[in-house]
Write a protein that holds these residues in place. Structure first.
Motif, PDB file in Angstrom:
ATOM      1  N   LEU A 154       0.805  -1.221   0.000  1.00 37.12           N
ATOM      2  CA  LEU A 154       0.000   0.000   0.000  1.00 37.12           C
ATOM      3  C   LEU A 154       0.835   1.267   0.000  1.00 37.12           C
ATOM      4  CD1 LEU A 154      -2.939  -0.891   2.404  1.00 37.12           C
ATOM      5  CD2 LEU A 154      -2.839  -1.048  -0.086  1.00 37.12           C
ATOM      6  N   VAL A 199       1.396   2.566  -3.560  1.00 29.93           N
ATOM      7  CA  VAL A 199       0.258   3.036  -4.353  1.00 29.93           C
ATOM      8  C   VAL A 199       0.303   4.556  -4.393  1.00 29.93           C
ATOM      9  CG1 VAL A 199      -2.257   3.095  -4.541  1.00 29.93           C
ATOM     10  CG2 VAL A 199      -1.113   1.026  -3.699  1.00 29.93           C
ATOM     11  N   LEU A 206      -4.921   5.779  -4.253  1.00 30.65           N
ATOM     12  CA  LEU A 206      -5.241   4.942  -3.102  1.00 30.65           C
ATOM     13  C   LEU A 206      -6.743   4.884  -2.839  1.00 30.65           C
ATOM     14  CD1 LEU A 206      -4.187   3.192  -0.800  1.00 30.65           C
ATOM     15  CD2 LEU A 206      -4.036   5.260   0.604  1.00 30.65           C
TER      16      LEU A 206
END
Length: 220
Positions: free
Chosen positions: A99, A102, A107
């Motif tokens: 994550l 990203v 996101l």
């Protein structure tokens, strides 16, 4: 289940199948998964050696056939590839240090898609590294957003979105998830770069102490 950004670890497909997961989706922006079906057959052999009912991959001639034997599929591209997954069909979502890579402006869309495909009882488990991936500090905070998010930084392969733990949790909340940190590793003091952050980078001071976190996310 869905695993985001697995890289070469798409080879885990036989192990997931042996554990009763299925169908299994892998989604990645780049194709780093081994193309030789023998790599998947080796994992199946290891699972069977551990007493798990792994599928047979002996007849597979391609990676796609090996994945199909496991009830798995690899999706390549950005958030748009998740459109192939039906609404409410995923019970488990996994990401392991993904994550933070990203893009900031992508996101929200990714988490919105995760909410769409999550079943009411779904569980997401997400490991996030919050430090620079070279040097292990926070020196990337020094760069202006126009450079880091839109220039060489975004294309460097070292890109991290520079979001802190509170911002990640807020993004999950906005997408319709409740989050619970199950592991948080902190620096004893702000690392190099934190005190020299570009003025446009707005982060909570407590976020500058968080080097790593593992979150569980469940649909609200």
């Amino acid at each position: 289940m869905l695993e985001l950004g697995p890289g070469r670890l798409v080879t885990r497909a036989p192990a997931y199948a042996a554990l009763g997961c299925g169908p299994v989706w892998f989604a990645d922006v780049e194709d780093d998964a081994p193309g030789d079906p023998a790599a998947y057959a080796r994992v199946a052999d290891l699972a069977r050696a551990a007493g798990l009912p792994a599928p047979s991959i002996a007849a597979a001639r391609t990676r796609e056939e090996a994945l199909a034997a496991c009830g798995a599929r690899l999706l390549l591209g950005g958030t748009e590839v998740l459109a192939a997954i039906p609404d409410g069909s995923v019970d488990l979502v996994i990401s392991d240090v993904v994550l933070e890579h990203v893009r900031r402006d992508a996101l929200a869309g990714l988490l919105s898609e995760l909410r769409r495909i999550s079943s009411p009882e779904a569980l997401g488990t997400h490991a996030v590294d919050f430090h620079d991936h070279v040097g292990g500090a926070l020196n990337t905070l020094r760069f202006p957003p126009w450079f880091w998010d839109g220039g060489l930084g975004a294309r460097s392969g070292l890109y991290v979105n520079r979001l802190g733990l509170s911002a990640i949790e807020a993004a999950f909340s906005a997408a319709g998830f409740a989050t619970r940190p199950v592991e948080v590793r902190r620096w004893p003091a702000p690392p190099p770069g934190a005190a020299a952050a570009h003025p446009a980078i707005r982060r909570r001071a407590e976020d500058d102490l968080v080097a790593f976190a593992r979150l569980e996310a469940t649909p609200l």
